[in-house]
Write a protein that holds these residues in place. Structure first.
Motif, mmCIF file in Angstrom:
data_model
loop_
_atom_site.group_PDB
_atom_site.id
_atom_site.type_symbol
_atom_site.label_atom_id
_atom_site.label_comp_id
_atom_site.label_asym_id
_atom_site.label_seq_id
_atom_site.Cartn_x
_atom_site.Cartn_y
_atom_site.Cartn_z
ATOM 1 N N ALA A 282 0.834 -1.209 0.000
ATOM 2 C CA ALA A 282 0.000 0.000 0.000
ATOM 3 C C ALA A 282 0.863 1.251 0.000
ATOM 4 C CB ALA A 282 -0.932 -0.017 1.212
ATOM 5 N N ARG A 283 1.967 1.236 0.749
ATOM 6 C CA ARG A 283 2.883 2.386 0.764
ATOM 7 C C ARG A 283 3.529 2.587 -0.605
ATOM 8 N NH1 ARG A 283 6.173 0.835 6.265
ATOM 9 N NH2 ARG A 283 4.483 1.206 7.769
ATOM 10 N N ALA A 284 3.951 1.468 -1.200
ATOM 11 C CA ALA A 284 4.586 1.562 -2.518
ATOM 12 C C ALA A 284 3.601 2.070 -3.562
ATOM 13 C CB ALA A 284 5.134 0.193 -2.927
ATOM 14 N N ALA A 285 2.341 1.629 -3.470
ATOM 15 C CA ALA A 285 1.316 2.081 -4.421
ATOM 16 C C ALA A 285 1.053 3.574 -4.270
ATOM 17 C CB ALA A 285 0.028 1.290 -4.207
ATOM 18 N N ALA A 286 1.082 4.052 -3.015
ATOM 19 C CA ALA A 286 0.840 5.478 -2.766
ATOM 20 C C ALA A 286 1.940 6.352 -3.354
ATOM 21 C CB ALA A 286 0.724 5.722 -1.265
ATOM 22 N N ARG A 287 3.126 5.778 -3.580
ATOM 23 C CA ARG A 287 4.256 6.534 -4.151
ATOM 24 C C ARG A 287 4.360 6.349 -5.660
ATOM 25 N NH1 ARG A 287 6.987 4.408 0.661
ATOM 26 N NH2 ARG A 287 7.829 2.711 -0.637
ATOM 27 N N THR A 288 3.430 5.568 -6.233
ATOM 28 C CA THR A 288 3.496 5.267 -7.663
ATOM 29 C C THR A 288 2.294 5.881 -8.366
ATOM 30 O OG1 THR A 288 4.567 3.153 -7.118
ATOM 31 C CG2 THR A 288 3.705 3.404 -9.359
ATOM 32 N N PRO A 289 2.469 6.976 -9.106
ATOM 33 C CA PRO A 289 1.338 7.661 -9.742
ATOM 34 C C PRO A 289 0.461 6.747 -10.600
ATOM 35 C CG PRO A 289 3.300 9.022 -9.867
ATOM 36 C CD PRO A 289 3.740 7.690 -9.332
ATOM 37 N N ARG A 290 1.068 5.829 -11.337
ATOM 38 C CA ARG A 290 0.278 4.982 -12.226
ATOM 39 C C ARG A 290 -0.542 3.938 -11.466
ATOM 40 N NH1 ARG A 290 3.491 0.344 -14.134
ATOM 41 N NH2 ARG A 290 2.284 0.447 -16.069
ATOM 42 N N ALA A 291 -0.298 3.812 -10.160
ATOM 43 C CA ALA A 291 -1.068 2.882 -9.337
ATOM 44 C C ALA A 291 -1.986 3.629 -8.373
ATOM 45 C CB ALA A 291 -0.127 1.968 -8.554
ATOM 46 N N ALA A 292 -2.272 4.887 -8.698
ATOM 47 C CA ALA A 292 -3.052 5.739 -7.791
ATOM 48 C C ALA A 292 -4.434 5.170 -7.482
ATOM 49 C CB ALA A 292 -3.184 7.139 -8.381
ATOM 50 N N GLY A 293 -5.019 4.420 -8.404
ATOM 51 C CA GLY A 293 -6.367 3.880 -8.179
ATOM 52 C C GLY A 293 -6.400 2.517 -7.524
ATOM 53 N N LEU A 294 -5.230 1.951 -7.229
ATOM 54 C CA LEU A 294 -5.166 0.614 -6.641
ATOM 55 C C LEU A 294 -5.585 0.653 -5.177
ATOM 56 C CD1 LEU A 294 -4.332 -2.389 -6.820
ATOM 57 C CD2 LEU A 294 -1.992 -1.674 -6.263
ATOM 58 N N ARG A 295 -6.565 -0.155 -4.792
ATOM 59 C CA ARG A 295 -7.034 -0.258 -3.405
ATOM 60 C C ARG A 295 -6.561 -1.587 -2.835
ATOM 61 N NH1 ARG A 295 -7.660 4.938 -3.039
ATOM 62 N NH2 ARG A 295 -9.224 5.772 -4.484
ATOM 63 N N ILE A 296 -5.929 -1.540 -1.675
ATOM 64 C CA ILE A 296 -5.341 -2.737 -1.061
ATOM 65 C C ILE A 296 -5.937 -2.929 0.335
ATOM 66 C CG2 ILE A 296 -3.207 -3.854 -0.332
ATOM 67 C CD1 ILE A 296 -1.728 -2.149 -2.400
ATOM 68 N N VAL A 297 -6.560 -4.088 0.554
ATOM 69 C CA VAL A 297 -7.262 -4.363 1.812
ATOM 70 C C VAL A 297 -6.854 -5.741 2.344
ATOM 71 C CG1 VAL A 297 -9.525 -4.667 2.913
ATOM 72 C CG2 VAL A 297 -9.215 -2.924 1.136
ATOM 73 N N GLY A 298 -6.659 -5.831 3.653
ATOM 74 C CA GLY A 298 -6.275 -7.081 4.291
ATOM 75 C C GLY A 298 -7.461 -7.833 4.863
ATOM 76 N N ILE A 299 -7.419 -9.162 4.733
ATOM 77 C CA ILE A 299 -8.408 -10.057 5.340
ATOM 78 C C ILE A 299 -7.666 -10.873 6.398
ATOM 79 C CG2 ILE A 299 -10.076 -11.906 4.947
ATOM 80 C CD1 ILE A 299 -10.097 -11.093 1.979
ATOM 81 N N PRO A 300 -8.049 -10.782 7.678
ATOM 82 C CA PRO A 300 -7.292 -11.468 8.725
ATOM 83 C C PRO A 300 -7.435 -12.983 8.661
ATOM 84 C CG PRO A 300 -9.325 -10.571 9.623
ATOM 85 C CD PRO A 300 -9.227 -10.081 8.194
ATOM 86 N N LYS A 301 -6.352 -13.674 8.998
ATOM 87 C CA LYS A 301 -6.337 -15.131 9.043
ATOM 88 C C LYS A 301 -5.193 -15.584 9.938
ATOM 89 C CE LYS A 301 -3.376 -17.003 7.546
ATOM 90 N NZ LYS A 301 -2.100 -17.707 7.267
ATOM 91 N N THR A 302 -5.485 -16.312 10.985
ATOM 92 C CA THR A 302 -4.425 -16.945 11.756
ATOM 93 C C THR A 302 -5.007 -17.833 12.832
ATOM 94 O OG1 THR A 302 -2.598 -16.598 13.318
ATOM 95 C CG2 THR A 302 -4.226 -14.859 13.198
#
Length: 397
Positions: free
Chosen positions: A113-133
């Motif tokens: 998510a941090r890398a996407a926020a620094r990449t203009p061409r990935a500005a629309g990418l949404r990243i969400v976590g689903i817990p599992k353990t």
């Protein structure tokens, strides 16, 4: 939408996958749902499974299918991999990325998510976590899908084993529980000793588990032997549950790991080691049991609550991503234990990244060799209904 599985599978990982696929289909906002084949490394090559092609009959099998239908991995991600992964996702037209896993996966999720926020061409990418353990060691959530089913397996297995030991009370039986650095799962074995039978109200606690050792408490071998000997002299057969991650006062594992690469650890046989101590030092017959991965993949002991919440977590992750949220993980907030009620929340992913949540000391008894009733109240709803009821052995009151 791309879904990635990371780390060890569980009995309800596919239930979260099911929830996500269903929610994506029903949203009208997602053209295709893809699954990364065996984890995050598949992004580099575009090795994806077309989950949109699953028929309804196949899809409905997912919630009661163990492990990971799309495959998972422990593939290590280096710092310079994150920009490359984001570029690959942008090239592939991925708009939504869902990552289902535990601490390591949420760390990867946050860094992507941090890398996407620094990449203009990935500005629309949404990243969400689903817990599992199964370890239940994720911060930001009351509990994680996977834990309830593993807890039910362990509690049910210990309840059955305790009756075997009570029927032939000549030995000490030591069961080894998964859990690494957190004792949540080990503690769940106490449920085997606190539920009444259907015939009378005698608690199972007289049958065991008699001793429970979690990794949060430094392990003292001499005290362990003393406690076992005292119980053996009193009741004959003794049932012990010990975490695979037991450490001494110096923080060193009591049995060195047989293999370790980064956070991936294959522990030595703690139960076998403790049995050897009992045999050599006390002269008492002892047996070790190590369910291992059987305890995380059992559909026979799958918790209905765990399954339903796993489905909900997957669906909520889709809804969050479509609504514009990113760099968050779906969490559960407990509203009540009796009656049991929870609500979902969105937790900033930065709060969960490799931040292990260990078992609070208030959930242990004063001797630190057993579990307090407050833990049982917390854990009971998660295993999905009562364990099977047994008649009390003859002579037990």
């Amino acid at each position: 939408m791309l879904i990635v599985h990371g780390g060890a599978p569980t009995a309800v990982m596919n239930a979260s996958l099911y929830g996500a696929i269903r929610a994506a289909r029903e949203s009208g906002e997602v053209d295709r749902v893809l699954g990364a084949h065996h984890g995050v490394r598949a992004i580099f090559s575009g090795d994806y499974i077309d989950l949109s092609a699953l028929g309804d009959e196949e899809l409905e099998l997912l919630p009661r299918t163990p492990a990971s239908f799309i495959g998972t991995s422990r593939f290590p991600i280096e710092e310079d991999d994150y920009p490359r992964l984001v570029d690959a996702l942008a090239d592939q037209g991925i708009c939504y990325l869902l990552m289902n896993g535990g601490n390591g996966t949420m760390d990867t999720c946050g860094k992507l998510a941090r890398a996407a926020a620094r990449t203009p061409r990935a500005a629309g990418l949404r990243i969400v976590g689903i817990p599992k353990t199964i370890d239940n060691d994720l911060e930001g959530t009351d509990h994680a899908p996977g834990f309830g089913s593993a807890a039910r397996y362990l509690a049910a297995s210990v309840a059955e084993l305790a009756r075997d030991v009570a029927a032939l009370p000549i030995h000490v039986c030591i069961i080894e529980s998964m859990g690494r650095n957190a004792g949540w799962l080990t503690a769940a074995s106490a449920l085997a000793g606190e539920l009444p039978t259907s015939i009378n109200t005698t608690p199972r606690s007289s049958l065991g588990p008699h001793l429970i050792y979690v990794p949060e408490v430094p392990f003292d071998e001499e005290r362990f032997l003393e406690e076992v000997k005292t119980l053996y002299d009193r009741v004959g057969g003794v049932v012990v549950v010990a975490s695979e991650g037991l450490k001494n006062a110096e923080g060193t594992p009591i049995v060195p790991p047989v293999f370790q690469v980064g956070r991936s650890v294959y522990y030595g046989d703690v139960s076998a080691y403790l049995c050897s101590l009992v045999i050599r030092r006390l002269g008492i017959k002892a047996r070790s049991e190590k369910p291992g991965i059987l305890g995380r993949c059992s559909i026979a002991h799958q918790s209905s609550v765990d399954r339903d919440e796993a489905i909900l977590a997957g669906a909520e992750a889709v809804r969050a991503a479509i609504s514009g949220h990113s760099a968050v993980m779906v969490g559960f907030k407990r509203l009540s234990s009796a009656p049991y009620r929870v609500e979902t929340t969105l937790v900033p992913i930065a709060e969960t990244m490799l931040n292990e949540r260990t078992l609070p000391m208030e959930y242990l008894n004063s001797a630190r060799n057993g579990i307090d009733a407050s833990y049982l109240k917390w854990c009971q709803p998660l295993i999905g209904g009562p364990l099977p009821a047994f008649i009390s052995p003859m002579g037990e009151q």
